[in-house]
Design a protein around this motif. Structure first.
Motif, PDB file in Angstrom:
ATOM      1  N   CYS A 161       0.793  -1.231   0.000  1.00  0.00           N
ATOM      2  CA  CYS A 161       0.000   0.000   0.000  1.00  0.00           C
ATOM      3  C   CYS A 161       0.828   1.285   0.000  1.00  0.00           C
ATOM      4  O   CYS A 161       0.470   2.244  -0.695  1.00  0.00           O
ATOM      5  N   ILE A 164       1.547   2.435  -3.361  1.00  0.00           N
ATOM      6  CA  ILE A 164       0.360   2.975  -4.040  1.00  0.00           C
ATOM      7  C   ILE A 164       0.089   4.402  -3.578  1.00  0.00           C
ATOM      8  O   ILE A 164      -0.202   5.296  -4.386  1.00  0.00           O
ATOM      9  N   THR A 181      -2.690  -3.615  -8.764  1.00  0.00           N
ATOM     10  CA  THR A 181      -1.378  -4.241  -8.800  1.00  0.00           C
ATOM     11  C   THR A 181      -1.271  -5.186  -9.978  1.00  0.00           C
ATOM     12  O   THR A 181      -2.081  -6.108 -10.114  1.00  0.00           O
ATOM     13  N   LEU A 233       2.111  -0.804 -11.010  1.00  0.00           N
ATOM     14  CA  LEU A 233       0.677  -0.537 -10.938  1.00  0.00           C
ATOM     15  C   LEU A 233       0.130  -0.331 -12.338  1.00  0.00           C
ATOM     16  O   LEU A 233       0.694   0.424 -13.133  1.00  0.00           O
TER      17      LEU A 233
END
Length: 249
Positions: A161, A164, A181, A233
């Motif tokens: 995370c 991200i 992902t 990503l």
């Protein structure tokens, strides 16, 4: 070939009802070694019966006969920026956007609804004016094996995370894109132990036509690197909305 059947418990969710990519990747990486890359081919629901197959140097994860993820050994070439120490990480975490706007507050890694010991509770915020986010992480005893070592799947989850959130911080205002992902690669350099303070830091890499890579690292209180990650990503029309993180609003 060796085969194992299992399911991922709902407490390890990222999106509601779906397994966090870092948890899935870490479980598969246990069969590869300390430096591995996992490719997620489709979302994996918590509770579904999964079959993990290991053949030679490759691991496959299957659901209902279809391959949903693959793992292999890799080499991670990531240049680590200056490490962030705990005091700076704690200060950065105070500006964690997820405290007032979180798309998935039940997320195992960064969800604000998770209690201490139930989730990792890693809340990365921006570090100064640099394109870096960081947050403190002191693994709870509930998140360690009997010898006090944090399992590999939690290490993978810890870098998932924050990388991200780094991309979310770097995205322009009103960005319409979402991300999921595609691949996550992690190199575990030293064991991480319960109750010892660490920092998880992450930063975006150069955006491409349909992907936005990011990097992350876990360091101890002295700045020694414990793990390094490269997170690819995929830009989509669903998933994590990049417009959530707006430090200028």
């Amino acid at each position: 070939m060796s085969t194992t059947t299992f399911s991922i418990d709902d407490r390890f969710q990222g999106f509601p009802g779906y397994a966090l990519g870092g948890i899935t990747g870490g479980l598969m990486a246990q069969r590869i070694g300390p430096e591995a890359e996992v490719t997620l081919h489709q979302p994996i629901r918590t509770g579904d019966e999964l079959e993990m197959r290991t053949r030679d140097s490759t691991v496959e994860l299957l659901f209902d006969g279809d391959t949903v993820a693959t793992a292999k050994s890799t080499t991670i070439d990531v240049e680590i920026a200056d490490t962030v120490l705990p005091e700076s990480a704690m200060e950065a975490s105070e500006s964690y956007v997820g405290f007032h706007e979180h798309p998935y507050p039940s997320c195992f890694t960064c969800g604000t609804e998770r209690s201490d010991g139930e989730g990792l509770r890693i809340f990365p915020g921006p570090v100064g004016t640099e394109a870096i986010v960081a947050g403190p992480w002191t693994p709870h005893p509930n998140q360690a094996d009997s010898d006090g070592t944090v399992p590999l799947e939690y290490v993978w989850a810890a870098v998932d995370c924050p990388s991200i959130w780094a991309v979310m911080e770097a995205a322009p205002s009103e960005c319409p894109d979402h991300v999921v992902t595609g691949r996550l690669a992690v190199r575990s350099e030293e064991p991480i132990r319960e109750t010892e303070p660490h920092v998880v830091m992450a930063w975006p890499l150069e955006r491409r036509s349909n992907t936005w890579p990011a990097a992350a690292a876990i360091v101890d209180a002295d700045g020694r690197v414990k793990a390094v990650a490269r997170h690819t990503l995929v830009l989509t029309d669903w998933g994590v909305p990049l417009s959530v993180s707006r430090t200028d609003d």
